[in-house]
Motif scaffolding. Structure first.
Motif, PDB file in Angstrom:
ATOM      1  N   SER A  28       0.808  -1.225   0.000  1.00 26.83           N
ATOM      2  CA  SER A  28       0.000   0.000   0.000  1.00 26.83           C
ATOM      3  C   SER A  28       0.841   1.276   0.000  1.00 26.83           C
ATOM      4  N   GLY A  29       2.168   1.164   0.248  1.00 24.18           N
ATOM      5  CA  GLY A  29       3.032   2.332   0.176  1.00 24.18           C
ATOM      6  C   GLY A  29       3.560   2.814   1.512  1.00 24.18           C
ATOM      7  N   MET A  33       5.902   6.085   2.186  1.00 26.71           N
ATOM      8  CA  MET A  33       5.414   7.220   2.970  1.00 26.71           C
ATOM      9  C   MET A  33       6.417   7.618   4.046  1.00 26.71           C
ATOM     10  N   LEU A 113      -2.996   3.229   5.477  1.00 29.09           N
ATOM     11  CA  LEU A 113      -2.783   3.559   4.066  1.00 29.09           C
ATOM     12  C   LEU A 113      -3.549   2.555   3.214  1.00 29.09           C
ATOM     13  N   ASP A 115      -5.019   1.228  -0.675  1.00 26.19           N
ATOM     14  CA  ASP A 115      -4.814   1.148  -2.119  1.00 26.19           C
ATOM     15  C   ASP A 115      -6.148   0.727  -2.717  1.00 26.19           C
ATOM     16  N   ASN A 141      -3.875   6.137  -0.905  1.00 27.61           N
ATOM     17  CA  ASN A 141      -2.676   6.379  -1.707  1.00 27.61           C
ATOM     18  C   ASN A 141      -3.050   6.292  -3.191  1.00 27.61           C
ATOM     19  N   CYS A 169      -4.026  11.034  -0.946  1.00 26.79           N
ATOM     20  CA  CYS A 169      -2.620  11.436  -0.856  1.00 26.79           C
ATOM     21  C   CYS A 169      -1.796  10.740  -1.927  1.00 26.79           C
ATOM     22  N   ASP A 170      -0.562  11.187  -2.049  1.00 23.29           N
ATOM     23  CA  ASP A 170       0.450  10.516  -2.860  1.00 23.29           C
ATOM     24  C   ASP A 170       1.651  10.310  -1.943  1.00 23.29           C
ATOM     25  N   ALA A 171       1.846   9.086  -1.488  1.00 24.85           N
ATOM     26  CA  ALA A 171       2.859   8.788  -0.477  1.00 24.85           C
ATOM     27  C   ALA A 171       4.281   9.075  -0.949  1.00 24.85           C
ATOM     28  N   ARG A 172       4.458   9.336  -2.230  1.00 28.57           N
ATOM     29  CA  ARG A 172       5.798   9.636  -2.742  1.00 28.57           C
ATOM     30  C   ARG A 172       6.227  11.064  -2.447  1.00 28.57           C
ATOM     31  N   THR A 177       2.323  13.699   2.242  1.00 28.05           N
ATOM     32  CA  THR A 177       2.460  12.922   3.476  1.00 28.05           C
ATOM     33  C   THR A 177       2.337  13.827   4.700  1.00 28.05           C
TER      34      THR A 177
END
Length: 200
Positions: A28-29, A33, A113, A115, A141, A169-172, A177
């Motif tokens: 899921s990232g 994150m 988090l 997906d 995410n 959000c975008d965990a990248r 974050t």
């Protein structure tokens, strides 16, 4: 010899450390994150997926994933001069869930988090924190190519109570974050205030 004591009114306020968990399903990232926001080099316990995981770890929807967290991720970020978050990413596979109890000791809140390609994977984490009455935020995410849903739709799909914030959000990305964590901190501090334990 004479001793003097510092004036309490002029003393620096005590720092506020908050232990936060980053949880969620496999892929899921969570590691991403923690790495996107940590001010120190994050501690990672990732291992390569091998043929031994075939039939044990489902990679449906995340077929390009090549590594997995086998213990935890750790990072740290100062939100304000007084408030520091210590982030602990949990392992996502079911066979490592026994570690969640140890990692959750002393935690004041959590990020779950999610997906949207594997949304049912979020149920275990949601149930875990609901049963422990721990404040948490559901962070969706937004993976490239993943189905897009409104926050309200995700909340309904997971049967979340209105008290649980759902954010996209975008965990990248650090700022994304940071927004998730700020939302969670607000919820934690509100819970402490309601309980008559506002931070000093």
């Amino acid at each position: 010899m004479a001793f003097t004591t510092s004036d309490p009114q002029g003393a620096e306020p005590d720092p506020i450390p908050l232990k936060i968990l980053i949880a969620g399903g496999f892929g899921s990232g969570k590691t991403t994150m923690v790495g996107s926001i940590s001010e120190v080099r994050p501690l990672k316990t990732e291992e390569q997926l091998s043929t031994l995981s075939v039939g044990v770890d489902s990679v449906a929807g995340v077929e390009t994933k090549r590594t997995t967290t086998v213990a935890m991720d750790f990072g740290r970020i100062a939100i304000t001069p007084r408030l520091t978050l210590y982030l602990f990413g949990t392992p996502g596979q079911e066979r490592f869930w026994f570690m969640w109890d140890e990692l959750s000791r002393g935690a004041l809140g959590a990020v779950v988090l999610a997906d949207t390609r594997r949304l049912p994977d979020s149920f275990a984490a949601v149930d875990y924190f609901e049963r422990r009455n721990m404040p948490f935020v559901l962070a969706v995410n937004c993976f490239d190519g993943a189905p897009r849903y409104l926050a309200e739709e995700v909340s309904d799909a997971l049967a979340l109570p209105p008290s649980v914030p759902v954010v996209l959000c975008d965990a990248r990305h650090r700022e994304s974050t940071k927004y998730v964590l700020t939302t969670l901190v607000g919820q934690v501090l509100a819970r402490l205030t309601e309980a008559g334990q506002p931070p000093q």
